[in-house]
Design a protein around this motif. Sequence first.
Motif, PDB file in Angstrom:
ATOM      1  N   VAL B   4     -36.259  26.099  16.213  1.00 59.83           N
ATOM      2  CA  VAL B   4     -36.534  25.380  14.818  1.00 59.83           C
ATOM      3  C   VAL B   4     -35.581  24.480  15.014  1.00 59.83           C
ATOM      4  O   VAL B   4     -34.527  24.764  14.733  1.00 59.83           O
ATOM      5  CB  VAL B   4     -36.530  26.629  13.751  1.00 59.83           C
ATOM      6  CG1 VAL B   4     -36.669  25.637  12.244  1.00 59.83           C
ATOM      7  CG2 VAL B   4     -37.768  27.563  13.884  1.00 59.83           C
ATOM      8  N   TYR B   5     -35.832  23.180  14.798  1.00 58.43           N
ATOM      9  CA  TYR B   5     -34.873  21.930  14.582  1.00 58.43           C
ATOM     10  C   TYR B   5     -34.922  21.759  13.256  1.00 58.43           C
ATOM     11  O   TYR B   5     -35.937  21.091  12.480  1.00 58.43           O
ATOM     12  CB  TYR B   5     -35.508  20.848  15.366  1.00 58.43           C
ATOM     13  CG  TYR B   5     -35.516  21.083  16.827  1.00 58.43           C
ATOM     14  CD1 TYR B   5     -34.374  20.752  17.536  1.00 58.43           C
ATOM     15  CD2 TYR B   5     -36.727  21.267  17.484  1.00 58.43           C
ATOM     16  CE1 TYR B   5     -34.238  21.174  18.729  1.00 58.43           C
ATOM     17  CE2 TYR B   5     -36.535  21.317  18.901  1.00 58.43           C
ATOM     18  CZ  TYR B   5     -35.438  21.538  19.512  1.00 58.43           C
ATOM     19  OH  TYR B   5     -35.414  21.720  20.782  1.00 58.43           O
ATOM     20  N   GLU B   6     -33.948  22.428  12.389  1.00 57.87           N
ATOM     21  CA  GLU B   6     -33.401  22.129  10.809  1.00 57.87           C
ATOM     22  C   GLU B   6     -32.383  22.101  10.613  1.00 57.87           C
ATOM     23  O   GLU B   6     -31.359  22.786  11.430  1.00 57.87           O
ATOM     24  CB  GLU B   6     -34.227  23.531  10.109  1.00 57.87           C
ATOM     25  CG  GLU B   6     -34.381  23.320   8.848  1.00 57.87           C
ATOM     26  CD  GLU B   6     -34.717  24.684   8.227  1.00 57.87           C
ATOM     27  OE1 GLU B   6     -35.900  24.914   8.153  1.00 57.87           O
ATOM     28  OE2 GLU B   6     -33.876  25.502   7.697  1.00 57.87           O
ATOM     29  N   THR B  50     -32.801  20.295   2.979  1.00 57.74           N
ATOM     30  CA  THR B  50     -33.326  20.837   4.184  1.00 57.74           C
ATOM     31  C   THR B  50     -34.009  19.738   4.841  1.00 57.74           C
ATOM     32  O   THR B  50     -35.153  19.287   4.174  1.00 57.74           O
ATOM     33  CB  THR B  50     -34.239  22.101   4.068  1.00 57.74           C
ATOM     34  OG1 THR B  50     -32.928  22.934   3.458  1.00 57.74           O
ATOM     35  CG2 THR B  50     -34.378  22.611   5.542  1.00 57.74           C
ATOM     36  N   ARG B  52     -36.173  19.335   8.596  1.00 61.97           N
ATOM     37  CA  ARG B  52     -36.839  19.890   9.695  1.00 61.97           C
ATOM     38  C   ARG B  52     -37.865  18.964  10.551  1.00 61.97           C
ATOM     39  O   ARG B  52     -38.776  18.179   9.918  1.00 61.97           O
ATOM     40  CB  ARG B  52     -37.636  21.328   9.373  1.00 61.97           C
ATOM     41  CG  ARG B  52     -37.994  22.147  10.512  1.00 61.97           C
ATOM     42  CD  ARG B  52     -39.118  23.007  10.285  1.00 61.97           C
ATOM     43  NE  ARG B  52     -38.381  24.137   9.332  1.00 61.97           N
ATOM     44  CZ  ARG B  52     -39.191  25.118   8.833  1.00 61.97           C
ATOM     45  NH1 ARG B  52     -40.368  25.545   9.278  1.00 61.97           N
ATOM     46  NH2 ARG B  52     -38.562  25.934   8.148  1.00 61.97           N
ATOM     47  N   ASP B  54     -40.509  18.666  13.636  1.00 59.62           N
ATOM     48  CA  ASP B  54     -41.449  19.777  14.428  1.00 59.62           C
ATOM     49  C   ASP B  54     -42.677  19.024  14.945  1.00 59.62           C
ATOM     50  O   ASP B  54     -43.265  18.171  14.210  1.00 59.62           O
ATOM     51  CB  ASP B  54     -41.800  20.884  13.542  1.00 59.62           C
ATOM     52  CG  ASP B  54     -42.489  22.050  14.015  1.00 59.62           C
ATOM     53  OD1 ASP B  54     -41.712  23.173  14.168  1.00 59.62           O
ATOM     54  OD2 ASP B  54     -43.523  21.854  14.666  1.00 59.62           O
ATOM     55  N   LEU B 138     -29.417  17.501  11.714  1.00 56.16           N
ATOM     56  CA  LEU B 138     -30.588  17.955  12.654  1.00 56.16           C
ATOM     57  C   LEU B 138     -30.727  16.961  13.977  1.00 56.16           C
ATOM     58  O   LEU B 138     -31.105  17.638  14.665  1.00 56.16           O
ATOM     59  CB  LEU B 138     -31.960  17.412  11.461  1.00 56.16           C
ATOM     60  CG  LEU B 138     -33.234  17.394  12.322  1.00 56.16           C
ATOM     61  CD1 LEU B 138     -33.710  18.895  12.776  1.00 56.16           C
ATOM     62  CD2 LEU B 138     -34.476  16.671  11.310  1.00 56.16           C
ATOM     63  N   SER B 398     -31.651  27.391   3.611  1.00 54.59           N
ATOM     64  CA  SER B 398     -32.800  26.730   3.762  1.00 54.59           C
ATOM     65  C   SER B 398     -33.595  26.552   2.491  1.00 54.59           C
ATOM     66  O   SER B 398     -33.758  27.442   1.980  1.00 54.59           O
ATOM     67  CB  SER B 398     -33.494  26.982   4.989  1.00 54.59           C
ATOM     68  OG  SER B 398     -34.897  26.112   5.054  1.00 54.59           O
ATOM     69  N   GLY B 404     -42.836  25.685   6.972  1.00 50.70           N
ATOM     70  CA  GLY B 404     -42.544  24.111   6.828  1.00 50.70           C
ATOM     71  C   GLY B 404     -42.993  23.635   5.392  1.00 50.70           C
ATOM     72  O   GLY B 404     -42.579  22.527   5.357  1.00 50.70           O
TER      73      GLY B 404
END
Lengths: 410, 410
Positions: B4-6, B50, B52, B54, B138, B398, B404
Motif C-alpha cells: 500500500v503506497y500511502e 492522508t 494514497r 494505487d 508518499l 490514516s 481507498g
Amino acid sequence: MATVYEATASAPVNIAVIKYWGKRDTKLILPTNSSLSVTLDQDHLRSTTTSRADPSFTEDRLWLNGKVDEITPGSRLATCIAEMKRLRKETVEDKDPNAPKLSTYKVHIASYNNFPTAAGLASSASGFAALVASLAQLYALPASPSTLSLIARQGSGSACRSLFGGFVAWEMGALPSGEDSLAVEIAPREHWPQMHALICVVSDDKKGTSSTSGMQRTVDTSPLLQHRIAHVVPQRMAAISDAIRARDFDTFARITMADSNQFHAVALDTEPPIFYMNDVSRAIIALIVEYNRLALAQGKGYKAAYTYDAGPNAVIYALEENIKEIAQLVTAYFPQRAGEFKDVLGLYGDAAKDINSEAKVPEGFNEAVAKRFEVGAVKGLIHTRVGDGPRRLPASESLLAPSGLPKTLA
Amino acid sequence: MATVYEATASAPVNIAVIKYWGKRDTKLILPTNSSLSVTLDQDHLRSTTTSRADPSFTEDRLWLNGKVDEITPGSRLATCIAEMKRLRKETVEDKDPNAPKLSTYKVHIASYNNFPTAAGLASSASGFAALVASLAQLYALPASPSTLSLIARQGSGSACRSLFGGFVAWEMGALPSGEDSLAVEIAPREHWPQMHALICVVSDDKKGTSSTSGMQRTVDTSPLLQHRIAHVVPQRMAAISDAIRARDFDTFARITMADSNQFHAVALDTEPPIFYMNDVSRAIIALIVEYNRLALAQGKGYKAAYTYDAGPNAVIYALEENIKEIAQLVTAYFPQRAGEFKDVLGLYGDAAKDINSEAKVPEGFNEAVAKRFEVGAVKGLIHTRVGDGPRRLPASESLLAPSGLPKTLA
C-alpha cells in the motif's frame, strides 16, 4: 450717546472631500497637504458670532453657547484676536488718523452654534470663521476672504475654508511664515447648486482621539502618510477641482470616497492606530457602495459619495435628484425616531413626520450588504446643500445685550 | 498482498506578523512583498492529510473533512498534485529504474482540519501544507521544506510558510518563474519557545471579502500599497527577523502591530474599501494598546502584540509569562461561555471551568478604553504557542479506509 462698535456675522460648516490631516507647523497650523471642501448651507448649520469693542471693557472675553470660554494667553483664540487687532491697526488706523482706535479696545465676543456639539460636526471650523468674520466687520477691514482665511487658519485649520461659500481649496503653501497657506474659491455655490448632502449622525460609544493629537501622531509614525502627501493629494486636488468646474459628479464622487478611505487608512497606519469609523459607519459605506454598483450597472455613473471626518458620522454628497432615494435607502437600514427628521428642503412633503414609512430599497439592490439596525444606530439625518460664505447680520441679531454680556447664558 | 503506497502527515497553521497582501502573478501565486509568520502548535490546531497512490484508482480524488472536494482541471489543487507527481518522476523515478512508478498512479487524498472553519482561521495554509507534506512522504521525495514550499505556495500563498515550524519568512523572490519565491526558516520553535499566542475568535455579522479577490482589488486600486511594498516591508522584514534572532519581544511586538495596522490600512485604501476588523476587533486593539501603555510606563516594554488577518479575529502574541494576565484582561471585557475554554497549556488549572471568575484588569489600567461586551462577542479563546513543522504520522492515523475512501464521511 456713544457709538456702539459691534458686528454680528454667521459662518458655515464645511466638509472636506480632500482631507486635511497632518501639520508641518503646529503653531501656525500649516498643513502637510492641500485640502478641498464643500461649504454647507448655513440656513441649516451655522455659527453666529457677535464682537463688540468698547473702551470700558477691561479684558478680552468670549462666551461660547452662553458659557465663558477662557482666552488663555498664547492660545489659538488669543492668536486670532491679536492678529485681527493687528490687521485693524495696520490696514485701517495707521492709514486713517481719524479712524477710531478700536485695536486698542478690549473685545467681548459671544458665539453660538445652532447645531448640537453632540452631533459630532466640526464646530471649530464654522466657529473660528464666524469669529474672524465678525471681527473683520467690526474693524471694517478691507481684507479679502483669502486674507482672513490666513487668520482663521491659526484658530482651527479647517476654519479657513469656511470663509468662502461653494467649493473651497485650502492651498497648503510653501512659505515657513504661512503667508501662502490660505483658502481660495474653486467655484461658488451658484456654479453647482444641485450639490446636496445628507448627514447621517452616527451614535458613538467611545470618546475618539482628538484630531489635533491624532494628526500629529500620524505625522510622527505613519509610513504611508508621506506617500499620500507627496504623491496622492496633489493629483487628487487637481482632478477634483476639474471635476467641480465641469460639474462631473462621477469623478467628484470617486475621488471623494477614495480620499475619505485614505484618510482613515493613514489614521489606522498610526501607532497606536486611530479609528474614527465604527460598524455603523462601515454599514453606511456598504450601502453606498452597493447603491453605486447598481447605478453603474445601469450606466448612470456614481450617484452618491460618502465622506467621514474624524468621527463616525457619514456625510453623503449627492445631486439633488438622488437625495430622496438615498434617504429612503438609509432609512430602510437605519430606522429613525418619528418626528426627528427636519425636512427643511421639502424632501418628503407631508410624509416627513414619519419617514420610516417611506423607507425603500432600490430595485436590484443586494439587500445582504448590511444588516438592518435598530432605531438610534443612526440618531439623525440632516438634509442640506452647498451654501454661501460668511454673512453680515443686522444688529437685531446681536448675541450681546447692551451690558456687553451675552443675552443668553448657559 | 500488494504494497500500500500511502502516507499521512499533519501540518500547522501559521499567522503572519508581516502580512502577505497582493500578488504579482495570480496563477503562480507570486506575492508583491515578502512576509513572515509564526507557526502555531499543531497539538492544538492542525490539518491532517492522508494520500494514497494505487494503480486501481481511476481518478485523482480529494475529500475535505469527509466531503468530496472536486479537483477541477487547472485549479490550484490540480496544480499542486501535478507538481508533486512531476517531482516524483524527475527526482526519484527517472534516477532509479527500480522505483515504483507512483507518478503514473491516481491518488486518493483525505484531509481533515481539527478546528472549525467557522473559527475563521485560515485553513488553506495548513491544508495545502499537509497535502504537500503527505504527498512528499508518499513519493519519498528528497526535497527540502523550501522546495516543497514552492509547490504549496501554488495552492495557497501562505501555505508555503506552514512547511516550517518556528519563525518563517516567505521570500517574495524576483524571478518570473517563481523558483525563488519560497519559505525559509528564520528560527526554529526551540529558539524562542516562550512565544505564545492567544487567539480571540470574534463573532462576525457579515460575510467578508475573500482574501484572493480582496488583495487583487488592493493591487489594482490602492495608491498606498506600492509605497508599502517598495519602502516599508523590506525594512520591516529585516528588523523583525533580527528581533526574532535576538528574542527581542519589544521590537517584535511593535513591528507586528504596525504591520497588522498597515495591512488593514491598505485594505481600507482599496476601491471600494475592504474592512475585516469590526467594533469588537477594535476594542481588543484598545485593550492591548492600553495594556502596553501600562507596561511601558512601568519600564517593562511591550508585553503583547495583536495581529489581524483577513477577518475580525485577534491573534495576540505574548511571552508565556504574560499570557494569563492577558487572558484575564480579555475575559474582563469579553466574558466567555462557561466551559468553553480548553485550557490545554494549563493556564488556569482547576479554575479553567469558569475563567470568567478569574477575569481581572491590571492595576493602573484605564478601564474606559473599551466598553464591556456581552457573552458571545468574543465567542472563544484559544491558547497556543509556537510549534513545529509538518509531521509524519503512523499508518494508524490514516484517514483512508482499506477501500481507498475516507474512514469518516460528512
